[in-house]
Design an enzyme around this catalytic site. Structure first.
Site, PDB file in Angstrom:
ATOM      1  CD  GLU A   1      -2.764   1.515   2.343  1.00 56.57           C
ATOM      2  OE1 GLU A   1      -3.655   2.377   2.242  1.00 56.57           O
ATOM      3  OE2 GLU A   1      -2.579   0.840   3.377  1.00 56.57           O
TER       4      GLU A   1
ATOM      5  CG  ASP B   1      -1.446  13.418  -0.148  1.00 56.80           C
ATOM      6  OD1 ASP B   1      -2.208  12.727   0.558  1.00 56.80           O
ATOM      7  OD2 ASP B   1      -0.347  13.832   0.249  1.00 56.80           O
TER       8      ASP B   1
HETATM    9  N1  SAH Z   1      -4.349   5.251   2.998  1.00 54.39           N
HETATM   10  C1  SAH Z   1      -4.782   5.905   4.229  1.00 54.39           C
HETATM   11  C2  SAH Z   1      -4.227   7.340   4.324  1.00 54.39           C
HETATM   12  C3  SAH Z   1      -4.683   8.270   3.227  1.00 54.39           C
HETATM   13  S1  SAH Z   1      -3.942   9.893   3.337  1.00 54.39           S
HETATM   14  C4  SAH Z   1      -6.291   5.870   4.341  1.00 54.39           C
HETATM   15  O1  SAH Z   1      -6.952   5.638   3.325  1.00 54.39           O
HETATM   16  O2  SAH Z   1      -6.803   6.076   5.440  1.00 54.39           O
HETATM   17  C5  SAH Z   1      -2.628   9.708   2.140  1.00 54.39           C
HETATM   18  C6  SAH Z   1      -1.331   9.250   2.786  1.00 54.39           C
HETATM   19  O3  SAH Z   1      -0.376   9.050   1.765  1.00 54.39           O
HETATM   20  C7  SAH Z   1      -0.720  10.278   3.736  1.00 54.39           C
HETATM   21  O4  SAH Z   1      -0.406   9.658   4.968  1.00 54.39           O
HETATM   22  C8  SAH Z   1       0.517  10.775   3.001  1.00 54.39           C
HETATM   23  O5  SAH Z   1       1.541  11.166   3.881  1.00 54.39           O
HETATM   24  C9  SAH Z   1       0.873   9.580   2.161  1.00 54.39           C
HETATM   25  N2  SAH Z   1       1.580   9.931   0.932  1.00 54.39           N
HETATM   26  C10 SAH Z   1       1.179  10.862   0.043  1.00 54.39           C
HETATM   27  N3  SAH Z   1       2.047  10.947  -0.974  1.00 54.39           N
HETATM   28  C11 SAH Z   1       3.019  10.047  -0.730  1.00 54.39           C
HETATM   29  C12 SAH Z   1       4.194   9.671  -1.412  1.00 54.39           C
HETATM   30  N4  SAH Z   1       4.551  10.265  -2.541  1.00 54.39           N
HETATM   31  N5  SAH Z   1       4.964   8.705  -0.890  1.00 54.39           N
HETATM   32  C13 SAH Z   1       4.613   8.102   0.287  1.00 54.39           C
HETATM   33  N6  SAH Z   1       3.515   8.421   0.984  1.00 54.39           N
HETATM   34  C14 SAH Z   1       2.718   9.382   0.488  1.00 54.39           C
END
Ligand code: SAH
Length: 212
Positions: free
Chosen positions: A43, A117
């Site tokens: 994930e 994001d």
């Molecule tokens: N998957 C979780 C969190 C969603 S928020 C859920 O559905 O509840 C999105 C998460 O992705 C955040 O914690 C952010 O820090 C992480 N994230 C965003 N871009 C990223 C990247 N390029 N590499 C690693 N993590 C990332």
């Protein structure tokens, strides 16, 4: 997801056995990390890790790796693992952009993107995890019939993601813009933290499953 900077979170992570600290060193050898040849599912952007921990607990014959860029967020996952250790799950703190330096071709069986994001500005489209640039990276690491599963409540991001498929050489296997009212796609659905939050606010959840 960004949490207030938690003092010492980097130090806690540095000393934690659930976190793989030099992931590039295991490129092509992830089976040895797990000590078996079970398929590996990852994930990207796991947040506090509830989804991937629930999957790992329910599927002991599959190996899981949760990737998160912020140590303050990852720390929450580590705390949950300390309370409920899982042998088939590891975490990596890294930027997803580096994914091909961590996994060799064909080393990953499935990729989950949950509530990624949105990066709403056009000039940041390349940073969106379901963009064609990322699909190209996923293409490099996935097995030939590997799939990507993506969930979001952000319709704009979802429509963008759908538009990226054909140019990047991917095809839809399943799709819905209202997962929680789609009996077939809801079978076995594992909720993420964001999914619970946004669906309880009444937002429909979009999901696709894609393959090459
Ligand atoms: N998957 C979780 C969190 C969603 S928020 C859920 O559905 O509840 C999105 C998460 O992705 C955040 O914690 C952010 O820090 C992480 N994230 C965003 N871009 C990223 C990247 N390029 N590499 C690693 N993590 C990332």
């Amino acid at each position: 997801m960004r949490l207030r900077n938690i003092t010492g979170s980097r130090e806690v992570i540095a000393g934690c056995d659930y976190v793989i600290h030099e992931p590039q060193e295991h490129r092509g050898q992830w089976r040895e990390v797990f000590g078996n040849d079970h398929p590996i599912r990852i994930e990207i952007g796991m947040g506090k890790g509830r989804f991937i921990m629930d999957l790992a607990r329910a599927n002991p014959d599959i190996n899981y790796i949760g990737i998160e860029k912020y140590s303050s967020v990852l720390l929450r996952g580590i705390q949950k693992m300390e309370a409920d250790p899982l042998m088939n799950l590891y975490f990596i703190r890294m930027e997803a952009e580096e994914i091909t330096s961590v996994f060799a071709p064909g080393e990953v069986e499935r990729i989950y993107l949950n509530f990624s994001d949105p990066w709403p500005k056009d000039r940041h489209a390349k940073r969106r995890l379901p963009s064609r640039e990322f699909l190209q990276r996923y293409d490099e690491i996935l097995i030939p019939d590997g799939v990507i599963e993506f969930k979001t409540d952000n319709l704009e991001l979802f429509r963008f993601a759908l538009g990226e498929l054909e140019p990047a050489g991917w095809q839809l296997e399943q799709v819905t813009e209202d997962l929680h009212h789609d009996a077939q796609m809801m079978q076995g659905n594992v909720m993420t933290e964001y999914e619970e939050k946004f669906s309880s606010m009444g937002n429909p959840i979009c999901k696709y499953i894609i393959s090459r």
